[in-house]
Design an enzyme around this catalytic site. Structure first.
Site, PDB file in Angstrom:
ATOM      1  N   ASP A  23     -36.346 -13.444  28.665  1.00  0.00           N
ATOM      2  CA  ASP A  23     -35.519 -13.398  29.559  1.00  0.00           C
ATOM      3  C   ASP A  23     -34.419 -14.435  29.556  1.00  0.00           C
ATOM      4  OD1 ASP A  23     -35.851 -12.892  33.082  1.00  0.00           O
ATOM      5  OD2 ASP A  23     -34.165 -13.545  32.089  1.00  0.00           O
ATOM      6  N   ASN A  83     -19.286  -8.121  35.354  1.00  0.00           N
ATOM      7  CA  ASN A  83     -17.998  -7.142  35.440  1.00  0.00           C
ATOM      8  C   ASN A  83     -16.947  -7.915  35.957  1.00  0.00           C
ATOM      9  OD1 ASN A  83     -18.222  -7.101  38.337  1.00  0.00           O
ATOM     10  ND2 ASN A  83     -20.090  -6.228  38.079  1.00  0.00           N
ATOM     11  N   GLY A 119     -28.559  -5.260  35.320  1.00  0.00           N
ATOM     12  CA  GLY A 119     -28.918  -5.586  33.880  1.00  0.00           C
ATOM     13  C   GLY A 119     -29.150  -7.285  34.086  1.00  0.00           C
ATOM     14  N   VAL A 120     -28.432  -7.943  32.913  1.00  0.00           N
ATOM     15  CA  VAL A 120     -28.473  -9.360  32.598  1.00  0.00           C
ATOM     16  C   VAL A 120     -27.770 -10.065  33.937  1.00  0.00           C
ATOM     17  CG1 VAL A 120     -26.708  -9.627  31.289  1.00  0.00           C
ATOM     18  CG2 VAL A 120     -28.578 -11.100  31.155  1.00  0.00           C
ATOM     19  N   ASP A 121     -26.653  -9.402  34.333  1.00  0.00           N
ATOM     20  CA  ASP A 121     -25.911  -9.935  35.624  1.00  0.00           C
ATOM     21  C   ASP A 121     -26.676 -10.152  36.976  1.00  0.00           C
ATOM     22  OD1 ASP A 121     -22.697  -8.956  37.038  1.00  0.00           O
ATOM     23  OD2 ASP A 121     -23.640 -10.839  37.115  1.00  0.00           O
ATOM     24  N   THR A 171     -23.716  -3.992  25.462  1.00  0.00           N
ATOM     25  CA  THR A 171     -24.432  -2.941  24.668  1.00  0.00           C
ATOM     26  C   THR A 171     -25.571  -2.289  25.687  1.00  0.00           C
ATOM     27  OG1 THR A 171     -26.342  -4.561  23.962  1.00  0.00           O
ATOM     28  CG2 THR A 171     -24.257  -4.286  22.567  1.00  0.00           C
ATOM     29  N   GLY A 172     -25.418  -2.771  26.957  1.00  0.00           N
ATOM     30  CA  GLY A 172     -26.406  -1.950  27.964  1.00  0.00           C
ATOM     31  C   GLY A 172     -25.693  -1.079  28.640  1.00  0.00           C
ATOM     32  N   VAL A 173     -25.329  -1.196  29.957  1.00  0.00           N
ATOM     33  CA  VAL A 173     -24.689  -0.318  30.527  1.00  0.00           C
ATOM     34  C   VAL A 173     -23.300   0.056  30.179  1.00  0.00           C
ATOM     35  CG1 VAL A 173     -23.562  -0.143  33.095  1.00  0.00           C
ATOM     36  CG2 VAL A 173     -25.650  -0.887  32.849  1.00  0.00           C
TER      37      VAL A 173
HETATM   38  N1  APR Z   1     -32.263 -11.309  29.757  1.00  0.00           N
HETATM   39  C1  APR Z   1     -31.506 -11.312  28.521  1.00  0.00           C
HETATM   40  N2  APR Z   1     -30.985 -10.105  28.106  1.00  0.00           N
HETATM   41  C2  APR Z   1     -31.149  -8.995  29.197  1.00  0.00           C
HETATM   42  C3  APR Z   1     -31.799  -9.423  30.541  1.00  0.00           C
HETATM   43  C4  APR Z   1     -32.313 -10.410  30.615  1.00  0.00           C
HETATM   44  N3  APR Z   1     -32.758 -10.785  31.724  1.00  0.00           N
HETATM   45  N4  APR Z   1     -31.564  -8.064  31.103  1.00  0.00           N
HETATM   46  C5  APR Z   1     -30.776  -7.401  30.387  1.00  0.00           C
HETATM   47  N5  APR Z   1     -30.541  -7.887  29.193  1.00  0.00           N
HETATM   48  C6  APR Z   1     -29.800  -7.212  28.090  1.00  0.00           C
HETATM   49  C7  APR Z   1     -29.777  -5.679  27.876  1.00  0.00           C
HETATM   50  O1  APR Z   1     -30.915  -5.102  27.372  1.00  0.00           O
HETATM   51  C8  APR Z   1     -28.764  -5.457  27.061  1.00  0.00           C
HETATM   52  O2  APR Z   1     -29.314  -5.902  25.599  1.00  0.00           O
HETATM   53  O3  APR Z   1     -28.463  -7.504  28.118  1.00  0.00           O
HETATM   54  C9  APR Z   1     -27.609  -6.578  27.251  1.00  0.00           C
HETATM   55  C10 APR Z   1     -26.513  -6.415  27.980  1.00  0.00           C
HETATM   56  O4  APR Z   1     -26.964  -5.305  28.948  1.00  0.00           O
HETATM   57  P1  APR Z   1     -26.269  -5.163  30.472  1.00  0.00           P
HETATM   58  O5  APR Z   1     -26.982  -6.194  31.218  1.00  0.00           O
HETATM   59  O6  APR Z   1     -26.216  -3.652  30.955  1.00  0.00           O
HETATM   60  O7  APR Z   1     -24.722  -5.574  30.377  1.00  0.00           O
HETATM   61  P2  APR Z   1     -23.455  -4.898  29.805  1.00  0.00           P
HETATM   62  O8  APR Z   1     -23.574  -3.816  28.908  1.00  0.00           O
HETATM   63  O9  APR Z   1     -22.475  -5.886  29.234  1.00  0.00           O
HETATM   64  O10 APR Z   1     -22.776  -4.053  30.980  1.00  0.00           O
HETATM   65  C11 APR Z   1     -22.244  -5.078  32.257  1.00  0.00           C
HETATM   66  O11 APR Z   1     -23.621  -4.047  33.742  1.00  0.00           O
HETATM   67  O12 APR Z   1     -25.167  -5.192  35.208  1.00  0.00           O
HETATM   68  C12 APR Z   1     -23.865  -4.794  35.111  1.00  0.00           C
HETATM   69  O13 APR Z   1     -22.519  -6.096  36.401  1.00  0.00           O
HETATM   70  C13 APR Z   1     -22.774  -5.916  35.125  1.00  0.00           C
HETATM   71  O14 APR Z   1     -21.211  -4.239  35.576  1.00  0.00           O
HETATM   72  C14 APR Z   1     -21.597  -5.094  34.418  1.00  0.00           C
HETATM   73  C15 APR Z   1     -22.406  -4.219  33.513  1.00  0.00           C
END
Ligand code: APR
Length: 171
Positions: free
Chosen positions: A12, A26, A34-36, A120-122
């Site tokens: 993490d 964002n 997610g990570v945010d 690469t997530g949301v």
């Molecule tokens: N530590 C490390 N990596 C993480 C964690 C964590 N605690 N939580 C999630 N991740 C990884 C996810 O598995 C993915 O590989 O971070 C990567 C990015 O995923 P997202 O957090 O979904 O970010 P993104 O794809 O850039 O989307 C951004 O999501 O959370 C919202 O406010 C944010 O609107 C923005 C959007």
């Protein structure tokens, strides 16, 4: 080039004691999932209070705040592109996220930086293409900045780790 200053870690990102961790934020910079969400939860409410003063962040740009309750000293908030199929400049915008994050780290003379897999997530950016961009920009930053000691790519899932390993295998 040797990549011994690049590390893959399955942790993490909020637990890492580095100079700065990068947040996949964002445009509002007011937190999210997610990570945010994880970073804001771990840093505490003062992070949001400082983010409010930044008045948002354009896609591809990066802004820096303190880390507050995080073990990291700073947080660089960057906004990755939402994947729309690849024809709307997504690769260039993701490249800008890395370039601008490294530029801020250099401006603040930060020596260790950890990145999540931005977009690469949301936001749905294909993992291998994103990893290729991350590794290319990291190699360029390490070459340009001898003071940069460590770049950690955080792999929060198996697919992300595989994508980084594949990208690192390309010379
Ligand atoms: N530590 C490390 N990596 C993480 C964690 C964590 N605690 N939580 C999630 N991740 C990884 C996810 O598995 C993915 O590989 O971070 C990567 C990015 O995923 P997202 O957090 O979904 O970010 P993104 O794809 O850039 O989307 C951004 O999501 O959370 C919202 O406010 C944010 O609107 C923005 C959007």
């Amino acid at each position: 080039m040797n990549d011994n200053r690049i590390q893959l870690i399955d942790r993490d990102i909020t637990t890492l004691k580095v100079d700065v961790i990068v947040n996949a934020a964002n445009n509002s910079l007011l937190g999210g999932g997610g990570v945010d969400g994880a970073i804001h939860r771990a840093a505490g409410p003062e992070l949001l209070a400082e983010c409010r003063t930044l008045k948002g962040c354009a896609t591809g740009e990066a802004k820096i705040t303190k880390g507050y309750r995080l073990p990291a000293r700073y947080v660089i908030h960057t906004v990755g592109p939402v994947w729309k199929g690849g024809g709307e400049g997504e690769a260039e915008l993701l490249t800008s996220c890395y370039k601008n994050s490294f530029a801020l780290a250099a401006e603040y003379n930060l020596k260790s930086i950890a990145f999540p897999a931005i977009s690469t997530g949301v936001y749905g950016f294909p993992k291998q293409a994103a990893a290729d961009i991350a590794v290319r920009e990291t190699r360029a930053a390490l070459k340009a900045d001898p003071d940069l000691e460590k770049v950690i790519m955080v792999c929060f899932n198996r697919q992300t780790r595989h994508a980084y390993q594949t990208a690192l295998a390309q010379k």
